[in-house]
Design a protein around this motif. Structure first.
Motif, PDB file in Angstrom:
ATOM      1  N   LYS A 275       0.829  -1.209   0.000  1.00 21.45           N
ATOM      2  CA  LYS A 275       0.000   0.000   0.000  1.00 21.45           C
ATOM      3  C   LYS A 275       0.862   1.258   0.000  1.00 21.45           C
ATOM      4  O   LYS A 275       0.532   2.251  -0.661  1.00 21.45           O
ATOM      5  CB  LYS A 275      -0.924  -0.007   1.218  1.00 21.45           C
ATOM      6  N   ALA A 276       1.973   1.216   0.750  1.00 15.29           N
ATOM      7  CA  ALA A 276       2.860   2.379   0.814  1.00 15.29           C
ATOM      8  C   ALA A 276       3.478   2.653  -0.556  1.00 15.29           C
ATOM      9  O   ALA A 276       3.585   3.808  -0.981  1.00 15.29           O
ATOM     10  CB  ALA A 276       3.956   2.150   1.855  1.00 15.29           C
ATOM     11  N   GLN A 278       2.264   2.003  -3.521  1.00 15.51           N
ATOM     12  CA  GLN A 278       1.250   2.615  -4.393  1.00 15.51           C
ATOM     13  C   GLN A 278       0.990   4.070  -3.996  1.00 15.51           C
ATOM     14  O   GLN A 278       0.934   4.958  -4.859  1.00 15.51           O
ATOM     15  CB  GLN A 278      -0.058   1.819  -4.299  1.00 15.51           C
ATOM     16  N   THR A 279       0.859   4.311  -2.698  1.00 12.34           N
ATOM     17  CA  THR A 279       0.535   5.656  -2.221  1.00 12.34           C
ATOM     18  C   THR A 279       1.668   6.636  -2.494  1.00 12.34           C
ATOM     19  O   THR A 279       1.434   7.764  -2.955  1.00 12.34           O
ATOM     20  CB  THR A 279       0.232   5.631  -0.708  1.00 12.34           C
ATOM     21  N   ARG A 282       1.874   7.627  -6.075  1.00 14.72           N
ATOM     22  CA  ARG A 282       0.828   8.599  -6.423  1.00 14.72           C
ATOM     23  C   ARG A 282       1.213   9.998  -5.944  1.00 14.72           C
ATOM     24  O   ARG A 282       1.027  10.987  -6.649  1.00 14.72           O
ATOM     25  CB  ARG A 282      -0.510   8.167  -5.811  1.00 14.72           C
ATOM     26  N   ILE A 283       1.789  10.080  -4.729  1.00 13.00           N
ATOM     27  CA  ILE A 283       2.178  11.382  -4.182  1.00 13.00           C
ATOM     28  C   ILE A 283       3.284  12.004  -5.030  1.00 13.00           C
ATOM     29  O   ILE A 283       3.267  13.215  -5.298  1.00 13.00           O
ATOM     30  CB  ILE A 283       2.627  11.238  -2.716  1.00 13.00           C
ATOM     31  N   LEU A 332       0.318   2.591   7.847  1.00 18.19           N
ATOM     32  CA  LEU A 332       0.498   3.244   6.552  1.00 18.19           C
ATOM     33  C   LEU A 332       0.488   4.761   6.691  1.00 18.19           C
ATOM     34  O   LEU A 332       1.290   5.458   6.060  1.00 18.19           O
ATOM     35  CB  LEU A 332      -0.601   2.788   5.580  1.00 18.19           C
ATOM     36  N   SER A 333      -0.407   5.272   7.526  1.00 18.71           N
ATOM     37  CA  SER A 333      -0.493   6.731   7.686  1.00 18.71           C
ATOM     38  C   SER A 333       0.805   7.306   8.244  1.00 18.71           C
ATOM     39  O   SER A 333       1.193   8.423   7.897  1.00 18.71           O
ATOM     40  CB  SER A 333      -1.666   7.096   8.598  1.00 18.71           C
ATOM     41  N   VAL A 336       3.268   7.455   5.266  1.00 19.25           N
ATOM     42  CA  VAL A 336       2.894   8.531   4.350  1.00 19.25           C
ATOM     43  C   VAL A 336       3.203   9.886   4.972  1.00 19.25           C
ATOM     44  O   VAL A 336       3.738  10.787   4.307  1.00 19.25           O
ATOM     45  CB  VAL A 336       1.396   8.433   3.984  1.00 19.25           C
ATOM     46  N   CYS A 340       5.780  12.573   3.438  1.00 24.11           N
ATOM     47  CA  CYS A 340       5.318  13.914   3.053  1.00 24.11           C
ATOM     48  C   CYS A 340       6.129  15.005   3.743  1.00 24.11           C
ATOM     49  O   CYS A 340       6.416  16.052   3.149  1.00 24.11           O
ATOM     50  CB  CYS A 340       3.827  14.074   3.382  1.00 24.11           C
TER      51      CYS A 340
END
Length: 357
Positions: A275-276, A278-279, A282-283, A332-333, A336, A340
């Motif tokens: 998931k990381a 993919q995320t 995208r970022i 995951l958060s 991310v 960020c």
């Protein structure tokens, strides 16, 4: 008024008292002043051994100004982890009452500064016993209660949790002091410093800072918020009670079913990693689109893409190897959010370049 510590005495034959105290707060909140005064007071009034470790003195300058000064964000993160390894070298020597040797793969200048810091506070002495320099733990650091005060912003809980993990590994005391200082006061003090941080840096950190939250995180229960400026004569009872509580109630190392834990970690990490990946892709894509919209020059766009993809790869590799742990588990958060924050420092550099043209 006599306390339990007074009656027990500094050189008691009782249980070993060793603890880590984390100072956290905004730049110019008064942490270094508190660390210095607290160390002097504990040595003089309590007869304790105290080591103040100032991250500003022991590490390369943090990349907080967004203008390309200092090391890249990821390198700064690695420097923090390297300093924790040095601290662990010292803790192992104290706990096992053995000599402290230089770790492999060290940054020589950082290690020398760390050694000098401990020597200056009478915690270690040199021993010319071998070709490689080794250091003996000073008698005062073994025979008395020893508190190591870590002086840094520690604005993320994850930064403080790494120190907690170290305390848990060696069954040490652990506590946190949060200096609550108004933003305006920090900005004013910062302007009077020889080396001034950009005001935007302090504003940015004020938005990001995560205060100790004992209600949410059980590991933060030994925390105290003190108002800045601190008058130690007024706060000393609370601070000493916090230190005593942490020293007399060290973090317990809980034996777990390691095989099951590792299986669970692999399953969890695999899911989070996918998931990381993919995320973060995208970022990066959205960030590059934003940069194009801002009309960042083609050459700078290429460099920006390279830096973002390198950061993504490094974070994913750390995640794959299980090196990233923000709380008891890696969410995951958390990944991310960390990406960020690092990404923003990189992007700000290129956007500021664009505005200069």
């Amino acid at each position: 008024m006599e306390t339990a510590e007074d009656s027990r005495g500094a050189d008691s034959d009782g249980p070993r008292h060793l603890g880590l105290c984390v100072l956290c707060g905004l730049p110019a909140a008064g942490k270094s002043t508190l660390a210095r005064v607290l160390g002097q007071w504990l040595r003089r009034e309590r007869g304790w051994a105290v080591g103040v470790l100032s991250y500003d003195d022991l590490m390369p300058a943090a990349p907080l100004d967004g203008a390309g000064a200092g090391p890249p964000p990821y390198q700064w993160k690695m420097s923090r982890q390297e300093l924790l390894k040095y601290l662990e070298c010292f803790l192992m020597a104290v706990v096992n009452r053995c000599q402290m040797s230089a770790p492999p793969n060290r940054t020589e200048s950082m290690w020398e500064d760390f050694v000098t810091c401990l020597k200056d506070q009478d915690l270690i002495i040199s021993a010319a016993l071998e070709a490689q320099p080794v250091y003996l733990v000073a008698e005062t650091a073994i025979s008395r209660p020893l508190v190591l005060v870590l002086d840094d912003n520690f604005y993320y809980q994850s930064m403080r949790y790494e120190v907690y993990q170290l305390a848990r590994k060696y069954s040490l005391g652990f506590c946190q002091l949060f200096l609550d200082c108004p933003l305006e006061t920090c900005l004013q003090r910062n302007g009077q410093r020889p080396q001034v941080l950009p005001a935007d840096t302090i504003h940015q950190m004020e938005r990001k800072i995560e205060r100790p939250n004992p209600e949410k995180n059980a590991w933060e229960h030994n925390s105290l918020t003190v108002q800045s400026p601190v008058h130690l004569s007024e706060a000393s009872l609370e601070v000493v009670d916090l230190l005593l509580t942490s020293l007399e109630n060290p973090v317990k190392y809980v034996e777990e079913n390691m095989e099951q834990k590792e299986t669970d970690r692999i399953i969890c990490s695999t899911n989070v990693f996918h998931k990381a990946d993919q995320t973060l892709r995208r970022i990066v894509s959205e960030t590059m689109k934003e940069a194009k919209d801002e009309q960042v020059l083609p050459n700078n766009l290429k460099q920006l893409a390279e830096e973002l993809n390198k950061l993504k790869s490094e974070i994913l590799e750390d995640l794959r190897q299980g090196k990233l742990c923000f709380q008891q588990t890696t969410d995951l958060s958390d990944v991310v959010s960390f990406f960020c924050d690092e990404k923003d420092n990189i992007v700000q550099k290129y956007f500021s370049k664009q505005h200069q043209h």
